[in-house]
Motif scaffolding. Structure first.
Motif, PDB file in Angstrom:
ATOM      1  N   THR A  23       0.803  -1.160  -0.044  1.00 47.14           N
ATOM      2  CA  THR A  23       0.046  -0.024  -0.043  1.00 47.14           C
ATOM      3  C   THR A  23       0.928   1.434   0.122  1.00 47.14           C
ATOM      4  O   THR A  23       2.095   1.247   0.757  1.00 47.14           O
ATOM      5  CB  THR A  23      -0.952  -0.015   1.351  1.00 47.14           C
ATOM      6  N   THR A  24       0.527   2.214  -0.591  1.00 42.44           N
ATOM      7  CA  THR A  24       1.514   3.460  -0.738  1.00 42.44           C
ATOM      8  C   THR A  24       0.615   4.687  -0.333  1.00 42.44           C
ATOM      9  O   THR A  24      -0.693   4.863  -0.876  1.00 42.44           O
ATOM     10  CB  THR A  24       1.841   3.833  -2.148  1.00 42.44           C
ATOM     11  N   VAL A  25       1.000   5.372   0.575  1.00 42.75           N
ATOM     12  CA  VAL A  25       0.041   6.701   1.164  1.00 42.75           C
ATOM     13  C   VAL A  25       1.250   7.956   1.111  1.00 42.75           C
ATOM     14  O   VAL A  25       2.334   7.586   1.225  1.00 42.75           O
ATOM     15  CB  VAL A  25      -0.217   6.354   2.471  1.00 42.75           C
ATOM     16  N   SER A  26       0.605   9.046   1.117  1.00 44.61           N
ATOM     17  CA  SER A  26       1.354  10.256   1.072  1.00 44.61           C
ATOM     18  C   SER A  26       0.620  11.296   2.083  1.00 44.61           C
ATOM     19  O   SER A  26      -0.395  11.366   2.370  1.00 44.61           O
ATOM     20  CB  SER A  26       1.187  10.879  -0.268  1.00 44.61           C
ATOM     21  N   TYR A  27       1.683  12.044   2.741  1.00 39.86           N
ATOM     22  CA  TYR A  27       1.214  12.999   3.682  1.00 39.86           C
ATOM     23  C   TYR A  27       1.877  14.241   3.500  1.00 39.86           C
ATOM     24  O   TYR A  27       2.981  14.287   3.208  1.00 39.86           O
ATOM     25  CB  TYR A  27       1.531  12.490   5.086  1.00 39.86           C
ATOM     26  N   MET A  31      -0.129  11.004   9.814  1.00 37.66           N
ATOM     27  CA  MET A  31       0.518   9.680   9.284  1.00 37.66           C
ATOM     28  C   MET A  31       0.774   8.706  10.714  1.00 37.66           C
ATOM     29  O   MET A  31       1.343   9.259  11.774  1.00 37.66           O
ATOM     30  CB  MET A  31       2.107   9.985   8.992  1.00 37.66           C
ATOM     31  N   LEU A  86       1.528   5.002  11.191  1.00 38.18           N
ATOM     32  CA  LEU A  86       1.991   3.570  10.337  1.00 38.18           C
ATOM     33  C   LEU A  86       2.573   2.510  11.469  1.00 38.18           C
ATOM     34  O   LEU A  86       3.397   1.879  10.871  1.00 38.18           O
ATOM     35  CB  LEU A  86       2.919   3.890   9.089  1.00 38.18           C
ATOM     36  N   LYS A 109       3.634  -1.301  10.412  1.00 42.04           N
ATOM     37  CA  LYS A 109       3.688  -1.484   9.236  1.00 42.04           C
ATOM     38  C   LYS A 109       5.055  -2.100   8.757  1.00 42.04           C
ATOM     39  O   LYS A 109       5.957  -1.723   9.560  1.00 42.04           O
ATOM     40  CB  LYS A 109       3.255  -0.366   8.363  1.00 42.04           C
ATOM     41  N   THR A 132       5.910  10.187   0.924  1.00 41.31           N
ATOM     42  CA  THR A 132       5.292   9.147   0.245  1.00 41.31           C
ATOM     43  C   THR A 132       5.856   7.725   0.905  1.00 41.31           C
ATOM     44  O   THR A 132       7.080   7.465   0.848  1.00 41.31           O
ATOM     45  CB  THR A 132       5.406   8.922  -1.334  1.00 41.31           C
ATOM     46  N   THR A 149       5.580   3.505   1.063  1.00 40.39           N
ATOM     47  CA  THR A 149       4.831   2.148   0.585  1.00 40.39           C
ATOM     48  C   THR A 149       5.124   1.272   1.868  1.00 40.39           C
ATOM     49  O   THR A 149       6.243   1.157   2.210  1.00 40.39           O
ATOM     50  CB  THR A 149       5.486   1.962  -0.558  1.00 40.39           C
TER      51      THR A 149
END
Length: 674
Positions: A3-7, A47, A49, A52, A163, A165
């Motif tokens: 999964t890829t997220v951006s903040y 953010m 995570l 993870k 970003t 992943t």
């Protein structure tokens, strides 16, 4: 699944010695004037995570025109933040800074660029974020002044987007024990990496698969059913796999496994449901109401089944010192009277055994015996012997077995002339308690004094008869001629034409030649030579030697050197066995014997050749192993105890697994197919 997220970052800048924001919307590093040192605070709101598995991080940076231009490469010093917020009240810039995470380089001057992190910085920052942190600091404690007055790495970020992943942390199952019996409980631990993860726990054991539990958080308990033994019908243990499916927010994120070894419980053994025993010799049981020694044979049928998928691989039945194989068979004639124990043992494809016993009662029996029979001429009333009498008296002793009082015993005395073919009954002797005893019993017929007679006694029970014949001669006379003058007799009446008869011993002045029916010699040694006979020592015999006997004809070798008591015996048996034995003494109570049995006596090749011992009068039998045997050679005797490769491996402590297990017992050997 990645999964890829951006903040986007909220940024501040404080001097190392100041708790006030020097810049409220930008993050600067080092200094423009050397009277202070900047700390850039970069906070990524939202953010979270934690837990993870982060595999990639990139930073998109919008840099203001600060310090050296784009032609100059600057180093960014990234550090942990002691506070996870953009602006912590009362904290100086230096107080914000934590441990160093690493550095990266780039041209930061009025431009926008993206940097993909790698190496130690990626690893350290990924671990820092996975701990739940969302703020970093930009700080170099030892800036260097440039010729322009500002430091060489002075920069200012006006925007920053991170970003990330990642993959959800995979749970890795383990067991409270890796080897255990079917039917016993074991605890399965998920060892989950994320507190929001749930799990479905499954198992795979050869062709059997199933779900153990769903919605599992940290652990669950599983009792593998004994029915799984059906998956390994030829082994006592086997390896399987636990599968742990990890779900986060209802989505499957990973599946991990661990191995286990299941053992079939010792209680899982074959079963013997019935042992049918019947008389195999027609008429015996009907007449005597039981089995009779030396006359009865047993027809045996065994019904047995394996357990949890196994099959019966061998049957072994022992009775009367003889062992038989197969599920149905007919025994030899029973040779022992009394209560005999029949032991039935079955072996299944796992090498597990089950046994049961039956008691067989055998009535004693021996064939009729005749210990004495004589006949002689006597006077008219039989009170005295008379060589020229016309009456005959007999004496006899015989006996038989009662067989529970249901046997019969009869005794008849017959007579006839030597030239006659048919016998004539003279008297019947009645037994008393299966014993016949007659002394000087007068026979009623008249016997011509001028004729010889054959007298026969016959003793008979239900099974056997025995006979013995004796002869009585004519009356004694000095010299007698046959009626037509063609025959002569000395010491008796002449009864045959063309012959010379003697009622007395004959003494010749010269040896009678071989061609005349004699030996042609006056000594035994010379007679052997004349007749071609073999002496006790020194001669070599050619051709076959035939020795006949009623039950056990034998050849008995007796060494005489040094007064030894050793004996060697070659023996044949009426039951169908031949033996070669060595005795320590004449009693036969201490001996060792190699016995070979024919197919009629012992159908199974397992027991066709035996070593039999007699120690102090107690007999024992031991198998001799050879390639023709139907049943496996036991481990204790140098074999594998199995008739299949997998069972052999199991018996030898080598287990077979469809895939390489992740754990096992120290010292074990595992075979894995490729």
């Amino acid at each position: 699944m990645a999964t890829t997220v951006s903040y986007s970052a909220s940024m501040r800048t404080r001097k190392t010695n100041s708790a006030s924001n020097a810049k409220s919307s930008a993050a600067s590093q080092e200094y423009y004037e050397n009277t202070y040192n900047y700390v850039g605070i970069v906070h990524f709101a939202g953010m979270a995570l934690s837990g993870k598995v982060i595999t990639g991080i990139s930073l998109r940076i919008v840099a203001a025109q600060a310090g050296y231009g784009t032609g100059h490469t600057k180093t960014v010093y990234v550090r942990k933040a002691n506070y996870q917020s953009a602006s912590q009240s009362g904290i100086t810039g230096l107080g914000y800074c934590g441990d160093a995470l690493g550095t990266f380089t780039g041209a930061f001057y009025g431009n926008t660029s993206t940097y993909t992190l790698s190496g130690d910085l990626l690893n350290n920052l990924a671990a820092y974020i996975a701990e739940g942190n969302n703020t970093i600091c930009l700080y170099n404690p030892s800036p260097v002044k440039s010729s322009q007055g500002y430091s060489t790495n002075y920069l200012q970020w006006s925007e920053c987007t991170i970003t990330v992943t990642y993959e959800e942390a995979a749970s890795k199952p383990s067991l409270s024990k890796t080897s255990f019996d079917m039917g016993t409980a074991v605890t399965i631990y998920t060892n989950r990496q994320s507190s929001i993860a749930t799990h479905t726990i499954r198992y795979s054991f050869f062709s059997a698969n199933g779900t153990i539990a769903t919605g599992v958080t940290t652990s669950c308990t599983w009792t593998p059913p004994v029915s799984l033994a059906a998956q390994i019908p030829n082994a006592t243990s086997g390896w399987g796999t636990i599968l742990c499916d990890t779900y986060v927010n209802g989505n499957l994120v990973s599946t991990n496994t661990c191995a286990f070894q299941l053992t079939v419980p010792a209680s899982v053994v074959p079963s013997i449901s019935s042992v049918s025993i019947a008389e195999a010799t027609s008429g015996v049981a009907d007449r005597f109401g039981g089995y009779v020694r030396t006359r009865s044979k047993l027809s045996v049928s065994i019904t047995a089944t394996g357990a949890q998928g196994s099959s019966i691989s061998a049957y072994r039945t022992s009775i009367d010192s003889v062992t038989y194989s197969g599920s149905s068979f007919t025994t030899n004639a029973l040779n022992t009277a009394g209560n005999l124990t029949m032991t039935v043992t079955v072996t299944d494809s796992r090498g597990r055994t089950a046994s049961t016993t039956r008691t067989v009662t055998v009535l004693d029996y021996s064939p009729p015996s005749l210990s004495m029979f004589t006949a002689e001429r006597c006077n008219a009333d039989g009170t005295a012997a008379q060589t020229d009498g016309t009456k005959v008296r007999i004496s006899a002793k015989a006996s038989g077995s009662s067989v529970g009082g249901k046997n019969t015993l009869a005794c008849t005395v017959y007579y006839k002339l030597p030239s006659a073919e048919s016998w004539v009954s003279a008297v019947t002797l009645a037994p008393s308690n299966y014993v016949i005893a007659a002394t000087n019993r007068l026979l009623s017929p008249t016997f011509n004094a001028l004729s010889s007679y054959d007298i026969k006694i016959r003793v008979q029970d239900v099974f056997y008869y025995i006979e013995q014949t004796v002869s009585i001669g004519t009356k004694q006379v000095m010299l007698d001629f046959y009626k037509d003058g063609s025959g002569i007799a000395f010491g008796k009446v002449a009864e045959n034409a063309g012959k010379v008869e003697f009622g007395w011993p004959l003494l010749l002045s010269e040896p009678l030649g071989v061609d005349q029916g004699g030996t042609g010699a006056e000594t035994a040694s010379a007679a052997c030579t004349k007749l071609g006979a073999v002496k006790k020592t020194g001669d070599t015999m050619t051709g076959n030697l035939t020795i006949s006997g009623y039950l056990y004809p034998s050849l008995y070798l007796l060494p005489t050197y040094n007064s030894t008591t050793n004996r060697t015996v070659f023996e044949g048996s009426y039951v169908g066995a031949s033996s070669f034995s060595s005795w320590e003494d004449g009693t036969g109570n201490n001996r060792r014997m190699l016995e070979v049995r024919n197919a009629a006596y012992q159908a199974s090749l397992d027991f066709a050749v035996l070593l039999r011992t007699c120690t102090g009068g107690t007999w024992a039998s031991y198998r001799l192993f050879h390639a023709g045997m139907a049943t496996p050679i036991p481990l204790a005797n140098g074999g594998t105890g199995a008739s299949s490769a997998k069972a052999a491996l199991s018996n030898l402590g080598i287990f077979y697994s469809a895939s390489l297990p992740s754990s096992g017992t120290d010292g074990q050997i595992c075979l894995v197919p490729v």
